[in-house]
Structures are given as C-alpha cells and as structure tokens.
Write a protein that holds these residues in place. Structure first.
Motif, PDB file in Angstrom:
ATOM      1  N   MET A   1       0.840  -1.198   0.000  1.00 39.02           N
ATOM      2  CA  MET A   1       0.000   0.000   0.000  1.00 39.02           C
ATOM      3  C   MET A   1       0.880   1.255   0.000  1.00 39.02           C
ATOM      4  SD  MET A   1      -3.215  -0.863  -0.010  1.00 39.02           S
ATOM      5  CE  MET A   1      -4.084   0.537   0.624  1.00 39.02           C
ATOM      6  N   PRO A   2       0.399   2.343  -0.624  1.00 39.56           N
ATOM      7  CA  PRO A   2       1.184   3.571  -0.627  1.00 39.56           C
ATOM      8  C   PRO A   2       1.350   4.115   0.786  1.00 39.56           C
ATOM      9  CG  PRO A   2      -0.574   3.652  -2.257  1.00 39.56           C
ATOM     10  CD  PRO A   2      -0.805   2.449  -1.418  1.00 39.56           C
ATOM     11  N   GLU A   3       2.429   4.879   0.990  1.00 42.69           N
ATOM     12  CA  GLU A   3       2.643   5.512   2.272  1.00 42.69           C
ATOM     13  C   GLU A   3       1.565   6.562   2.498  1.00 42.69           C
ATOM     14  OE1 GLU A   3       6.496   7.218   2.140  1.00 42.69           O
ATOM     15  OE2 GLU A   3       7.510   5.305   1.806  1.00 42.69           O
ATOM     16  N   THR A   4       1.176   6.733   3.782  1.00 45.66           N
ATOM     17  CA  THR A   4       0.222   7.783   4.093  1.00 45.66           C
ATOM     18  C   THR A   4       0.990   9.091   4.249  1.00 45.66           C
ATOM     19  OG1 THR A   4       0.437   7.253   6.433  1.00 45.66           O
ATOM     20  CG2 THR A   4      -1.382   6.213   5.237  1.00 45.66           C
TER      21      THR A   4
ATOM     22  N   ALA B   1       0.879  11.652  -1.637  1.00 45.59           N
ATOM     23  CA  ALA B   1       0.488  10.782  -2.754  1.00 45.59           C
ATOM     24  C   ALA B   1       1.680   9.928  -3.176  1.00 45.59           C
ATOM     25  CB  ALA B   1      -0.007  11.632  -3.920  1.00 45.59           C
ATOM     26  N   PHE B   2       1.422   8.691  -3.486  1.00 44.69           N
ATOM     27  CA  PHE B   2       2.470   7.774  -3.941  1.00 44.69           C
ATOM     28  C   PHE B   2       2.804   8.119  -5.384  1.00 44.69           C
ATOM     29  CE2 PHE B   2       4.066   3.579  -5.367  1.00 44.69           C
ATOM     30  CZ  PHE B   2       5.031   3.379  -4.392  1.00 44.69           C
ATOM     31  N   THR B   3       4.046   8.490  -5.644  1.00 41.84           N
ATOM     32  CA  THR B   3       4.433   8.989  -6.958  1.00 41.84           C
ATOM     33  C   THR B   3       5.222   7.956  -7.747  1.00 41.84           C
ATOM     34  OG1 THR B   3       6.546   9.898  -6.201  1.00 41.84           O
ATOM     35  CG2 THR B   3       4.588  11.323  -5.990  1.00 41.84           C
ATOM     36  N   ALA B   4       5.404   8.255  -9.010  1.00 36.52           N
ATOM     37  CA  ALA B   4       6.234   7.398  -9.860  1.00 36.52           C
ATOM     38  C   ALA B   4       7.671   7.375  -9.355  1.00 36.52           C
ATOM     39  CB  ALA B   4       6.166   7.887 -11.307  1.00 36.52           C
ATOM     40  N   ALA B   5       8.156   8.508  -8.825  1.00 41.15           N
ATOM     41  CA  ALA B   5       9.506   8.552  -8.270  1.00 41.15           C
ATOM     42  C   ALA B   5       9.619   7.654  -7.040  1.00 41.15           C
ATOM     43  CB  ALA B   5       9.883   9.988  -7.916  1.00 41.15           C
TER      44      ALA B   5
ATOM     45  N   THR C   1       7.237  13.560 -13.596  1.00 41.90           N
ATOM     46  CA  THR C   1       6.113  14.244 -12.968  1.00 41.90           C
ATOM     47  C   THR C   1       5.665  13.318 -11.835  1.00 41.90           C
ATOM     48  OG1 THR C   1       4.411  13.174 -14.336  1.00 41.90           O
ATOM     49  CG2 THR C   1       5.395  15.216 -15.205  1.00 41.90           C
ATOM     50  N   PRO C   2       4.751  13.755 -10.985  1.00 41.17           N
ATOM     51  CA  PRO C   2       4.302  12.848  -9.921  1.00 41.17           C
ATOM     52  C   PRO C   2       3.759  11.512 -10.428  1.00 41.17           C
ATOM     53  CG  PRO C   2       3.649  15.085  -9.396  1.00 41.17           C
ATOM     54  CD  PRO C   2       4.233  15.120 -10.799  1.00 41.17           C
ATOM     55  N   GLU C   3       3.132  11.520 -11.597  1.00 45.52           N
ATOM     56  CA  GLU C   3       2.527  10.269 -12.078  1.00 45.52           C
ATOM     57  C   GLU C   3       3.401   9.480 -13.057  1.00 45.52           C
ATOM     58  OE1 GLU C   3       0.059  11.762 -16.040  1.00 45.52           O
ATOM     59  OE2 GLU C   3      -1.009  10.771 -14.418  1.00 45.52           O
ATOM     60  N   HIS C   4       4.512  10.078 -13.521  1.00 47.22           N
ATOM     61  CA  HIS C   4       5.222   9.465 -14.650  1.00 47.22           C
ATOM     62  C   HIS C   4       6.714   9.786 -14.569  1.00 47.22           C
ATOM     63  CE1 HIS C   4       6.028   9.632 -19.261  1.00 47.22           C
ATOM     64  NE2 HIS C   4       6.083   8.376 -18.874  1.00 47.22           N
ATOM     65  N   ILE C   5       7.531   8.762 -14.741  1.00 49.37           N
ATOM     66  CA  ILE C   5       8.978   8.975 -14.775  1.00 49.37           C
ATOM     67  C   ILE C   5       9.547   8.177 -15.948  1.00 49.37           C
ATOM     68  CG2 ILE C   5       9.443   7.091 -13.133  1.00 49.37           C
ATOM     69  CD1 ILE C   5      11.740   8.828 -12.010  1.00 49.37           C
ATOM     70  N   VAL C   6      10.489   8.789 -16.656  1.00 49.96           N
ATOM     71  CA  VAL C   6      11.146   8.137 -17.783  1.00 49.96           C
ATOM     72  C   VAL C   6      12.629   8.036 -17.459  1.00 49.96           C
ATOM     73  CG1 VAL C   6      11.626   8.191 -20.259  1.00 49.96           C
ATOM     74  CG2 VAL C   6       9.471   9.130 -19.385  1.00 49.96           C
ATOM     75  N   ILE C   7      13.147   6.804 -17.504  1.00 48.72           N
ATOM     76  CA  ILE C   7      14.543   6.551 -17.174  1.00 48.72           C
ATOM     77  C   ILE C   7      15.256   6.005 -18.400  1.00 48.72           C
ATOM     78  CG2 ILE C   7      16.135   5.267 -15.684  1.00 48.72           C
ATOM     79  CD1 ILE C   7      12.634   5.238 -14.548  1.00 48.72           C
TER      80      ILE C   7
ATOM     81  N   ILE D   1       7.772   4.433 -15.755  1.00 47.16           N
ATOM     82  CA  ILE D   1       6.894   3.995 -14.679  1.00 47.16           C
ATOM     83  C   ILE D   1       5.765   5.006 -14.577  1.00 47.16           C
ATOM     84  CG2 ILE D   1       6.668   3.483 -12.213  1.00 47.16           C
ATOM     85  CD1 ILE D   1       9.715   2.875 -12.221  1.00 47.16           C
ATOM     86  N   VAL D   2       4.534   4.489 -14.598  1.00 48.26           N
ATOM     87  CA  VAL D   2       3.356   5.343 -14.507  1.00 48.26           C
ATOM     88  C   VAL D   2       2.565   4.925 -13.268  1.00 48.26           C
ATOM     89  CG1 VAL D   2       1.330   6.239 -15.714  1.00 48.26           C
ATOM     90  CG2 VAL D   2       3.274   5.383 -17.042  1.00 48.26           C
ATOM     91  N   ALA D   3       2.269   5.886 -12.388  1.00 47.73           N
ATOM     92  CA  ALA D   3       1.457   5.635 -11.200  1.00 47.73           C
ATOM     93  C   ALA D   3      -0.003   5.878 -11.557  1.00 47.73           C
ATOM     94  CB  ALA D   3       1.899   6.551 -10.062  1.00 47.73           C
ATOM     95  N   LEU D   4      -0.804   4.825 -11.510  1.00 46.15           N
ATOM     96  CA  LEU D   4      -2.197   4.879 -11.936  1.00 46.15           C
ATOM     97  C   LEU D   4      -3.126   4.767 -10.732  1.00 46.15           C
ATOM     98  CD1 LEU D   4      -1.776   2.346 -14.866  1.00 46.15           C
ATOM     99  CD2 LEU D   4      -2.018   4.827 -15.106  1.00 46.15           C
ATOM    100  N   PRO D   5      -4.166   5.594 -10.656  1.00 45.14           N
ATOM    101  CA  PRO D   5      -5.085   5.521  -9.516  1.00 45.14           C
ATOM    102  C   PRO D   5      -5.963   4.281  -9.581  1.00 45.14           C
ATOM    103  CG  PRO D   5      -5.894   7.099 -11.134  1.00 45.14           C
ATOM    104  CD  PRO D   5      -4.549   6.636 -11.624  1.00 45.14           C
ATOM    105  N   ALA D   6      -6.162   3.665  -8.421  1.00 43.16           N
ATOM    106  CA  ALA D   6      -7.058   2.510  -8.314  1.00 43.16           C
ATOM    107  C   ALA D   6      -7.644   2.520  -6.917  1.00 43.16           C
ATOM    108  CB  ALA D   6      -6.294   1.213  -8.578  1.00 43.16           C
ATOM    109  N   ALA D   7      -8.762   1.866  -6.746  1.00 43.52           N
ATOM    110  CA  ALA D   7      -9.439   1.852  -5.449  1.00 43.52           C
ATOM    111  C   ALA D   7      -8.525   1.252  -4.385  1.00 43.52           C
ATOM    112  CB  ALA D   7     -10.730   1.051  -5.556  1.00 43.52           C
TER     113      ALA D   7
END
Length: 196
Positions: A1-4, A7-11, A59-65, A75-81
């Motif tokens: 689970m993401p840290e509280t 927001a859990f980011t791509a980074a 960006t918070p949702e996307h990182i390109v390496i 890596i793309v951080a996608l929202p889900a329930a």
C-alpha cells in the motif's frame, strides 16, 4: 500500500523497485538520479553494467529513465481503489524499439494477466482487412515489434507498430494497408483497455 501523508508517486515507485524489477540501478543511485533531475542537471549515474543512466522526464505520475544507451524504462502511477497501480514500460532497441508492459501493485507485486493483455495480431489488423488480409500478413510478418510510450497529456498508452522498420520495403508495402499504425490504451481504474 502507498505511504500515508503524501500521494504515492512514480519517483517513489522507482526508488522502491526491487532488484528483480530494476536490476541495473541500485536504490542509492536512483535517489541521486532524482536529485540530479530536480536540480536541472543532465549528469548521468553509473549503472551495474558500467554504463550511464539518467532520468529524462519526471512528474508525480510518470517517470522516464534512460537505463542504458539502448533501453528505457517508464513507470506510470495509476489511480485505483485503495491502492496505486504501477505500469512499467521497458523498451529495448533491437535495434528497432520493442516494448514490454507489466502492471504491478504499489509494492511491486505483479498483477494477474487479466489487468492487461498485450495487443495481438487481431487487434493490429485494419478493420477491412478480412480473413485473406490476415492470412497475407501472417505469411509475410514472422512477428511484430511494437513500442509503447505513455502520453501524460492524454493519459494514454500509445502502442506503435514498428514492423516497417525491420522488414524490407518490398515485403512491408503490400501489407501496410492491412495493419494499423497505432493502438491506444487507457487505464479505466481496473485494467488497461484498448480505446475503441
């Protein structure tokens, strides 16, 4: 689970990726790469192959390496329930770019295959190609090389047919009208699905 607390980011995902997922770049090196990028520096970091790695977009949702001279990782951080789903796009120049897309939970556990199925030949066929067109493509095209890239503006995953780049013009030109150039996928909150 993401840290509280944030927001859990791509980074975050990049830093926490286990060695099995990100074997070329040590965790401490990843932190340095983020610092370099945030400072506006183009400085490269040494990877496990003694080559150079750097972040080219973040960006918070996307990182390109740029993992190596011949491979990139997105890596793309996608929202889900109740969680953040991670989409990892690994592209290797073969020399034609060829991508593999894998979905993970925020703690890097692979998601079952029903969350994303890579497009097959049926999806790449033009709508009016018909059975004879498919037979012709199958006879001329031993396999497809397909690249994928995330488009942050439209929040879509764009798959690009790279067949023309590895087949000769004589072989590809007759089957070109039978194949789509691109396919677009979107995250619908549960799975990565083709946009019709």
């Amino acid at each position: 689970m993401p840290e509280t607390g944030h927001a859990f980011t791509a980074a975050d995902a990049f830093v926490k990726a286990p060695t099995g997922v990100m074997p070329l770049i040590e965790a401490s090196t990843r932190l340095d790469m983020i610092d370099y990028f945030n400072a506006g520096s183009d400085r490269a970091s040494r990877n496990a192959l003694y080559g150079n790695s750097r972040i080219t977009a973040m960006t918070p949702e996307h990182i390109v390496i740029e993992a190596t001279a011949a491979s990139t990782v997105e890596i793309v951080a996608l929202p889900a329930a109740g969680d953040t789903i991670l989409a990892m796009i690994h592209t290797v120049a073969t020399p034609v770019p060829d991508s593999k897309v894998t979905l993970y939970t925020s703690d890097w556990k692979p998601l079952p295959a029903n969350h994303f199925v890579a497009p097959d030949l049926e999806q790449w066929m033009a709508p009016d190609a018909g059975r004879s067109g498919r037979d012709e493509v199958e006879a001329q095209l031993p396999f497809m090389l397909v690249s994928c890239a995330y488009d942050p503006e439209s929040k879509t995953f764009v798959f690009t047919n790279r067949s023309a780049e590895f087949l000769t013009e004589e072989v590809y030109e007759p089957i070109k009208p039978l194949l789509r150039d691109n396919l677009t996928y979107v995250w619908n909150g549960k799975r990565l699905a083709q946009r019709k």
